[in-house]
Write a protein that holds these residues in place. Structure first.
Motif, PDB file in Angstrom:
ATOM      1  N   ARG A  90       0.824  -1.206   0.000  1.00  0.00           N
ATOM      2  CA  ARG A  90       0.000   0.000   0.000  1.00  0.00           C
ATOM      3  C   ARG A  90       0.859   1.257   0.000  1.00  0.00           C
ATOM      4  O   ARG A  90       0.540   2.253  -0.670  1.00  0.00           O
ATOM      5  N   MET A  91       1.965   1.226   0.715  1.00  0.00           N
ATOM      6  CA  MET A  91       2.854   2.380   0.736  1.00  0.00           C
ATOM      7  C   MET A  91       3.483   2.604  -0.634  1.00  0.00           C
ATOM      8  O   MET A  91       3.601   3.751  -1.102  1.00  0.00           O
ATOM      9  N   LEU A  92       3.882   1.519  -1.303  1.00  0.00           N
ATOM     10  CA  LEU A  92       4.456   1.655  -2.646  1.00  0.00           C
ATOM     11  C   LEU A  92       3.471   2.347  -3.585  1.00  0.00           C
ATOM     12  O   LEU A  92       3.841   3.250  -4.355  1.00  0.00           O
ATOM     13  N   ILE A  93       2.206   1.919  -3.526  1.00  0.00           N
ATOM     14  CA  ILE A  93       1.205   2.510  -4.420  1.00  0.00           C
ATOM     15  C   ILE A  93       0.927   3.957  -4.029  1.00  0.00           C
ATOM     16  O   ILE A  93       0.807   4.840  -4.889  1.00  0.00           O
ATOM     17  N   ALA A  94       0.849   4.222  -2.720  1.00  0.00           N
ATOM     18  CA  ALA A  94       0.565   5.584  -2.264  1.00  0.00           C
ATOM     19  C   ALA A  94       1.667   6.548  -2.662  1.00  0.00           C
ATOM     20  O   ALA A  94       1.421   7.744  -2.879  1.00  0.00           O
ATOM     21  N   GLU A  95       2.894   6.063  -2.775  1.00  0.00           N
ATOM     22  CA  GLU A  95       4.007   6.928  -3.136  1.00  0.00           C
ATOM     23  C   GLU A  95       4.185   7.062  -4.641  1.00  0.00           C
ATOM     24  O   GLU A  95       5.017   7.832  -5.104  1.00  0.00           O
ATOM     25  N   GLY A  96       3.408   6.315  -5.416  1.00  0.00           N
ATOM     26  CA  GLY A  96       3.469   6.441  -6.869  1.00  0.00           C
ATOM     27  C   GLY A  96       2.834   7.733  -7.347  1.00  0.00           C
ATOM     28  O   GLY A  96       2.157   8.435  -6.592  1.00  0.00           O
ATOM     29  N   THR A  97       3.039   8.057  -8.604  1.00  0.00           N
ATOM     30  CA  THR A  97       2.489   9.292  -9.173  1.00  0.00           C
ATOM     31  C   THR A  97       1.735   8.992 -10.458  1.00  0.00           C
ATOM     32  O   THR A  97       2.081   8.065 -11.204  1.00  0.00           O
ATOM     33  N   PHE A  98       0.676   9.763 -10.711  1.00  0.00           N
ATOM     34  CA  PHE A  98      -0.040   9.686 -11.971  1.00  0.00           C
ATOM     35  C   PHE A  98       0.789  10.337 -13.071  1.00  0.00           C
ATOM     36  O   PHE A  98       1.501  11.328 -12.828  1.00  0.00           O
ATOM     37  N   SER A  99       0.656   9.823 -14.269  1.00  0.00           N
ATOM     38  CA  SER A  99       1.232  10.527 -15.415  1.00  0.00           C
ATOM     39  C   SER A  99       0.384  11.760 -15.704  1.00  0.00           C
ATOM     40  O   SER A  99      -0.758  11.875 -15.236  1.00  0.00           O
ATOM     41  N   ASP A 100       0.956  12.675 -16.475  1.00  0.00           N
ATOM     42  CA  ASP A 100       0.199  13.878 -16.841  1.00  0.00           C
ATOM     43  C   ASP A 100      -1.089  13.508 -17.568  1.00  0.00           C
ATOM     44  O   ASP A 100      -2.146  14.112 -17.341  1.00  0.00           O
ATOM     45  N   GLU A 101      -1.017  12.486 -18.436  1.00  0.00           N
ATOM     46  CA  GLU A 101      -2.190  12.078 -19.199  1.00  0.00           C
ATOM     47  C   GLU A 101      -3.264  11.500 -18.276  1.00  0.00           C
ATOM     48  O   GLU A 101      -4.461  11.775 -18.426  1.00  0.00           O
ATOM     49  N   GLN A 102      -2.844  10.676 -17.333  1.00  0.00           N
ATOM     50  CA  GLN A 102      -3.800  10.088 -16.393  1.00  0.00           C
ATOM     51  C   GLN A 102      -4.441  11.159 -15.533  1.00  0.00           C
ATOM     52  O   GLN A 102      -5.666  11.170 -15.323  1.00  0.00           O
ATOM     53  N   GLN A 103      -3.610  12.055 -15.016  1.00  0.00           N
ATOM     54  CA  GLN A 103      -4.126  13.130 -14.189  1.00  0.00           C
ATOM     55  C   GLN A 103      -5.117  13.981 -14.954  1.00  0.00           C
ATOM     56  O   GLN A 103      -6.193  14.340 -14.440  1.00  0.00           O
ATOM     57  N   HIS A 104      -4.788  14.286 -16.208  1.00  0.00           N
ATOM     58  CA  HIS A 104      -5.678  15.115 -17.031  1.00  0.00           C
ATOM     59  C   HIS A 104      -6.997  14.393 -17.290  1.00  0.00           C
ATOM     60  O   HIS A 104      -8.070  15.010 -17.235  1.00  0.00           O
ATOM     61  N   ALA A 105      -6.928  13.097 -17.591  1.00  0.00           N
ATOM     62  CA  ALA A 105      -8.148  12.350 -17.902  1.00  0.00           C
ATOM     63  C   ALA A 105      -9.117  12.359 -16.720  1.00  0.00           C
ATOM     64  O   ALA A 105     -10.328  12.571 -16.883  1.00  0.00           O
ATOM     65  N   ILE A 106      -8.586  12.143 -15.512  1.00  0.00           N
ATOM     66  CA  ILE A 106      -9.452  12.076 -14.326  1.00  0.00           C
ATOM     67  C   ILE A 106     -10.011  13.458 -13.988  1.00  0.00           C
ATOM     68  O   ILE A 106     -11.217  13.612 -13.741  1.00  0.00           O
ATOM     69  N   THR A 107      -9.148  14.465 -13.966  1.00  0.00           N
ATOM     70  CA  THR A 107      -9.619  15.794 -13.576  1.00  0.00           C
ATOM     71  C   THR A 107     -10.562  16.384 -14.615  1.00  0.00           C
ATOM     72  O   THR A 107     -11.520  17.086 -14.267  1.00  0.00           O
ATOM     73  N   GLU A 108     -10.313  16.090 -15.901  1.00  0.00           N
ATOM     74  CA  GLU A 108     -11.218  16.596 -16.935  1.00  0.00           C
ATOM     75  C   GLU A 108     -12.593  15.950 -16.801  1.00  0.00           C
ATOM     76  O   GLU A 108     -13.629  16.614 -16.935  1.00  0.00           O
ATOM     77  N   ALA A 109     -12.629  14.628 -16.516  1.00  0.00           N
ATOM     78  CA  ALA A 109     -13.917  13.958 -16.337  1.00  0.00           C
ATOM     79  C   ALA A 109     -14.650  14.518 -15.121  1.00  0.00           C
ATOM     80  O   ALA A 109     -15.866  14.735 -15.152  1.00  0.00           O
TER      81      ALA A 109
END
Length: 826
Positions: A90-109
């Motif tokens: 869980r810590m490994l995943i929590a410390e990961g980062t979204f790509s710019d494309e992923q971040q844009h897709a979620i925030t735009e939706a």
């Protein structure tokens, strides 16, 4: 939907249940309801889902696949514990980062969702949806996290990532192992759905979760958001609706309404907490600082408050709400083709469904064997609560407050705790039984206990204060909806009934049923209906108040009793309605268990001393020297002391038959001494709206007095059938007090004098076209008595449910002898 693995976002209206590989079971189900059931009037809040591929890409771009595999391998070889492994992943995943494309897709939706709803930074629920969950044979519900009242782009991104991390909670890892799912073959989609600002919320099942009875909808509800019900932090209101009669115009088949304590409610937290990240320009940097364990505490998206006294004493749903939800449940069950587990919410703009998944416990049972449990002894009653299952468990109580103390809990002990959540599952597996302070039949403790087949009693109120670690106790769920905890280790019996081994008989075999609680346990028995329902059991255990005390409260001069009656009748401005409505629901629930087969309901047959035991009874009852032969049965119904109360009984039957729709109810009059008395009773019934012949109403008479036999031809002209009450008939024919220990050897329904009476009434009744049945254990206990009844041509024999198998064997054998042929095959 034209699904592609490259898609990052799917809107719910694009989805179907076939899209589970792309968006998981939860999101696919929401999409199915929005896209396919909107025209049926079902309202589901809109939203979108991230793709399972986005989750896989997130792991790949952060280089997490190999480290996760290595950690899981270390756990499998015993080099690391489950807790250590889950926390590291869980810590490994929590410390990961979204790509710019992923971040844009979620925030735009999310921004598009805000624009569609015309609400800036709209509040949403962010829920996990695994690609292997909500299948008909496996439910991952509760294994991953959900986050409520999330607002703003940054918090939505944060919640999405922590949903990813929750795929590796300890409970989710264990569940996948047990179900045989490879960890890294299961992906996770995240659903982002408009929040309903719930005044009330809850869960709903399209069957009875205790025994699989398929013809009811069961609804639980509490104030605020629905999480308090699942968490088990409140005892919710409970409603039950009979499905087949929902489609009959004008019928309102609500067969149960039970007020829960609802001591708490979960509501939105203040705005300032939910918007803590909206000014951050670097969303990934803000997110990476937060671990999945601390996310919900930092957001402060919800808070739990105490409810008011008025809220605690008010049902969260109106009757119209209950019926609307039940209709939706039927539509959804038909659409999916299987029993369903649903979540609902009631906001300022009405009712919504916010989730639907296949029910995966009772609907999977196709047992040909019923196991009946019964206590052989009793002791001090310590606690009562809602029962889960129908079994009995014994052991030493063991109080636990922290699920991490699993190693301290001895196998086979009785777990006692305030409530449970998914982190408790490993500990619950070790328990012989479970007892909680809070929760209802759809709380986490109840759901998991049911799945684990561990008997539980939830919502006791004070188990953690009453029981001590090491104290021997017996937990009994064998008595229906109310479970009981007794002091000490009590002996009990188990009896297995193989349904396939019960022979079919020409003589109708029926069952006796006194209490609505637990009546659905017997729905699979191959019987012809219910031959005897005694309403005095409903009055004494569920209503508890003498009906005359409700009609004339001014005559109740004890202020303590008056206060108790006022508390019981809260919500009923006209107190007699409390009696009518609750008796109608009790009778209706019993009738539902066999509908459309006949259910014979005997009107009250308390003796005067028993009536005095009801609240307020002492102000209306006589002190009789011999109540057994005094003012009982038919003589009460037209007597000035009880006539008004009998009309309430009649009005309850009218409500059950004509408002709810249970026209399979047959009314029976007990202890009717003369034909003149019969005429008076039928007249009072008609005055109350319960008229023989109206809407097909049949009225039977108990045959338990010699005069019923001697004048059977005249009684047959006033009634549609006879039911032989062998105990009273034996008592009055032989002149023996049925309760006398000294004369017990002489008290026998097989005596020739009693048998001659029975044979005579059967013959005369048939001459006048009346049916005749008998209620009692003698036919199942004595083969020669069963043979006698069959030879007399009796129409039906009604037995206690646990005697049906043995009784059918006796009756089939008698029929074969009579016909000199083999017993009928199953």
């Amino acid at each position: 939907m034209q699904s592609t693995a490259q898609s990052a976002i799917y809107w719910y209206h694009q989805l179907r249940t076939t899209d589970i590989p792309y968006v998981g079971g939860k999101n696919a189900s929401l999409g199915e309801m929005i896209s396919q059931l909107k025209d049926a009037g079902i309202r589901v809040p809109i939203g979108f889902a991230t793709s399972a591929q986005l989750y896989r890409d997130f792991l790949a771009q952060n280089g997490l696949d190999e480290p996760i595999s290595r950690l899981l391998a270390d756990m499998d070889t015993g080099n690391a514990t489950l807790a250590e492994t889950g926390a590291k992943i869980r810590m490994l995943i929590a410390e990961g980062t979204f790509s710019d494309e992923q971040q844009h897709a979620i925030t735009e939706a999310y921004q598009q969702l805000c624009e569609q709803l015309e609400i800036p930074d709209v509040s949403v629920a962010v829920r996990s949806s695994a690609t292997a969950e909500d299948l008909p044979d496996a439910s991952f519900a509760g294994q991953q996290e959900s986050y409520l009242n999330i607002r703003g782009q940054a918090d939505v991104l944060l919640a999405c990532k922590h949903c990813f991390a929750s795929l590796y909670t300890d409970r989710a890892i264990v569940y996948r192992q047990e179900k045989g799912f490879a960890h890294q073959q299961v992906a996770l989609s995240v659903g982002v759905q408009q929040m309903v600002e719930s005044k009330a919320a809850g869960v709903m099942f399209s069957l009875d979760t205790e025994n699989g009875f398929p013809d009811v909808v069961m609804i639980n509800g509490a104030w605020g958001l629905g999480e308090t019900i699942v968490q088990g932090s409140v005892t919710p209101d409970r409603f039950m609706v009979y499905k087949p009669l929902l489609e009959v115009a004008g019928k309102r088949p609500i067969i149960e309404k039970q007020l829960g304590d609802k001591l708490q409610k979960m509501v939105y937290a203040p705005e300032s907490h939910a918007e803590r990240h909206t000014e951050s320009q670097d969303n990934n940097q803000a997110i990476s600082k937060v671990t999945t364990e601390t996310f919900s505490n930092i957001t402060g998206a919800t808070q739990t408050l105490a409810t008011t006294e008025q809220e605690q004493n008010t049902l969260v749903l109106t009757d119209d709400d209950v019926l609307q939800l039940a209709r939706w449940a039927v539509i959804i069950e038909r659409h999916y083709g299987c029993p369903m587990d649903m979540e609902w919410a009631k906001g300022n703009h009405g009712l919504y469904l916010v989730q639907a998944r296949p029910e995966t416990v009772e609907s999977q049972k196709r047992q040909a064997v019923l196991v009946n449990y019964s206590l052989k002894e009793t002791s001090t009653l310590l606690l009562e609560g809602a029962s889960v299952g129908s079994a009995i468990a014994t052991g030493n109580a063991f109080l636990i407050t922290d699920p991490r103390d699993v190693d301290q809990f001895p196998d086979g002990a009785i777990l006692v705790t305030e409530r449970t959540d998914p982190d408790w599952v490993p500990l619950m597996r070790k328990a012989a039984g479970i007892i909680t302070d809070t929760g209802g039949p759809t709380s986490h403790a109840a759901i998991v206990s049911r799945e684990l087949k561990v008997p539980a009693i939830v919502g006791t109120g004070c188990a953690t204060q009453t029981l001590k670690t090491g104290q021997p106790v017996t937990l009994s769920c064998a008595g229906g909806a109310v479970g009981k905890v007794y002091n000490g280790i009590l002996r009990y019996d188990t009896q297995q009934v193989n349904l396939d081994d019960i022979p079919r008989t020409n003589t109708a075999v029926m069952i006796n049923a006194a209490m609505p609680d637990g009546v659905f346990r017997w729905w699979q028995l191959p019987v012809a209906g219910i031959g005897l329902t005694r309403i005095e059991f409903i009055i004494s255990s569920q209503i508890r108040v003498h009906p005359m005390a409700l009609i004339h409260p001014e005559k109740v001069t004890d202020p303590t009793i008056s206060q108790t009656i006022a508390q019981l009748t809260h919500g009923y401005p006209h107190q007699p309605d409390y009696f009518i409505h609750n008796l109608a629901m009790g009778v209706g629930k019993i009738a539902a268990s066999q509908y459309p087969r006949p259910v014979i309901v005997r009107m009250s047959d308390f003796k005067s001393n028993e009536y005095r035991g009801l609240l307020g009874g002492e102000f209306f009852e006589l002190n009789e020297e011999n109540p057994m032969l005094g003012l009982r049965g038919a003589s009460r119904y037209y007597h000035p002391l009880y006539r008004e109360a009998f009309k309430l009984e009649c009005q309850a039957i009218v409500e059950a038959r004509e408002v709810m729709g249970f026209d399979n109810i047959i009314v029976m009059i007990p202890f009717c001494r003369t034909t003149g008395e019969a005429d008076k009773v039928l007249e009072v019934m008609a005055e109350a709206g319960l008229k023989r012949g109206k809407n097909g109403l049949q009225v039977y008479v108990m045959c338990e007095i010699p005069s019923n036999v001697i004048l059977a031809d005249r009684f047959a002209q006033r009634f549609d059938g006879f039911s032989i009450g062998s105990n009273d008939l034996t008592q009055l024919v032989l002149g023996i007090d049925r309760d006398s220990a000294e004369l017990k050897p002489l008290f026998d329904a097989r005596d020739d004098a009693v048998k001659d009476m029975i044979a005579q009434v059967i013959t005369v009744a048939h001459q006048y076209g009346c049916k005749v049945g008998i209620c009692g254990q003698a036919p199942s206990d004595h083969h020669e008595f069963a043979e006698f009844l069959v030879n007399c041509g009796i129409d039906s024999i009604s037995l206690n449910p646990d005697s049906v198998a043995r009784g059918c064997q006796q009756i089939a054998l008698a029929e074969s002898k009579r016909q000199n042929v083999k017993p009928p095959e199953n």
